[in-house]
Design an enzyme around this catalytic site. Structure first.
Site: not given
Ligand code: IMP
Ligand code: MG
Length: 337
Positions: A12, A14-15, A17, A38, A41, A174, A248, A320-321
């Site tokens: 998270d 901001g990839k 963006k 998981n 974006h 991630q 998500v 910046t936005g």
């Molecule tokens: P899992 O990959 O769904 O098993 O989650 C394992 C850990 O990674 C948890 O703390 C999730 O919140 C975190 N996580 C998995 N994917 C993301 C993502 O895209 N952004 C932020 N956290 C993630």
């Molecule tokens: Mg994300």
């Protein structure tokens, strides 16, 4: 050549963006995504907003081909939904070996108390599906006739294009500290999220890599459990306007200030050659939607310059936005490109 985009904290950053900006600006021939559903974006462009989980954020450039590498995993339902929502079905390709997540893995994961309660998984079945791939019992894209119109040999296509001189953008997902190997195990995801993991998932060795752009947000967020140095309580974070909602799962993200120690180590783990900073406007309100460096408030410029001194890697892109184009691009000045 190949450029890699990688997250430097806990996801998270901001990839999405930055990837959408780079696709509009550089028009890569192919954008390829790794990871799985998981990872959410958010992409905003021209007053439209998309929340996507599996297709590359570069879809906003209609001339860019979109691909999933052999190491990626997806559910068929989510893939088809996103291809429709983004109108990109006719320029999408996936490797024969993309892992397919079914309702069974989603169900198994959501009933796994350790993953859901202790680790704080997103519950998308990714870990269970990857475990089955390791046990050699997971079905892959090549096993589903309805996917045959999309399946190709992705590594071979990438190499052919690179050798012709095309530019490729690899969008990691991630962040570094969620890496199965390099993150804070067991509070991690089910893959190696760093640049070397991205290369192995797309099937290309390091020879063709031009730049590795690491993305940091101007503050750190984390969803799920595990350490978070300097974590602010919810009230403090709210007051500073730093609360975000996860794409998500809809959970509130935990918040901490920018962490220079983590950033330095992430630069090492990824051999980053450029730094992108997103959400500068969250720290400096007058930076909102500024697109030229000179027009930033002086405290914001000082913050960027101090940070660059410490990181010792050029800060080339600044968000910046929310719109893809709300980006200050310093690549010409800093790299002479
Ligand atoms: P899992 O990959 O769904 O098993 O989650 C394992 C850990 O990674 C948890 O703390 C999730 O919140 C975190 N996580 C998995 N994917 C993301 C993502 O895209 N952004 C932020 N956290 C993630
Ligand atoms: Mg994300």
């Amino acid at each position: 050549m190949l450029n890699i985009l990688v997250g430097g904290f806990y996801g998270d950053e901001g990839k999405g963006k930055i990837a959408s900006y780079l696709s509009l600006k550089d028009s890569p021939h192919i954008a390829i995504r790794t990871g799985s559903i998981n990872a959410g974006h958010t992409v905003c462009y021209n007053n439209n907003k998309w929340k996507i989980r599996i297709i590359p954020s570069a879809f906003v450039n209609k001339s860019t081909k979109l691909m999933l590498g052999p190491g990626a995993l997806t559910s068929i339902a989510e893939l088809i939904k996103e291809l429709k929502e983004t109108n990109s079905e006719d320029r999408f390709f996936m490797d024969y070996h993309v892992g397919i997540i079914t309702e069974k893995e989603i169900y198994e994961e959501r009933n796994d108390e350790n993953l859901m309660k202790s680790v704080g998984s997103t519950g998308q079945g990714v870990g269970y599906a990857e475990a089955k791939r390791i046990l050699r019992i997971l079905k892959l894209a090549k096993d589903y006739p309805e996917l045959s119109k999309y399946t190709i040999d992705v590594p071979n296509t990438l190499i052919e294009e690179i050798e012709k001189g095309s530019e490729i953008l690899a969008e990691g997902t991630q962040g570094t500290y969620l890496s199965l190997y390099h993150g804070e195990y067991p509070y991690v995801t089910s893959r190696n999220t760093t640049s070397s993991g991205i290369l192995s998932e797309i099937g290309i060795g390091p020879k063709y890599v031009k730049d590795i752009i690491i993305v940091f947000k101007s503050f750190v967020t984390r969803v799920g459990n595990g350490p978070l140095e300097g974590e602010l309580n919810e009230e403090e974070a709210e007051k500073l306007g730093l609360i975000e909602i996860a794409t998500v799962t809809g959970r509130k993200r935990r918040v901490a200030p920018f962490n220079i120690k983590l950033a330095k180590k992430a630069i090492q783990l990824n051999t980053a050659t450029q730094v992108a900073i997103t959400k500068l406007d969250a720290l400096f309100k007058d930076a909102y939607k500024v697109r030229e460096y000179e027009k930033l408030p002086s405290e914001a410029k000082k913050w960027i310059e101090d940070l660059e001194d410490q990181l010792k890697v050029p800060i080339t892109l600044i968000g910046t936005g929310e719109d893809a184009m709300d980006t200050i691009d310093l690549r010409k000045e800093k790299l002479g490109e």
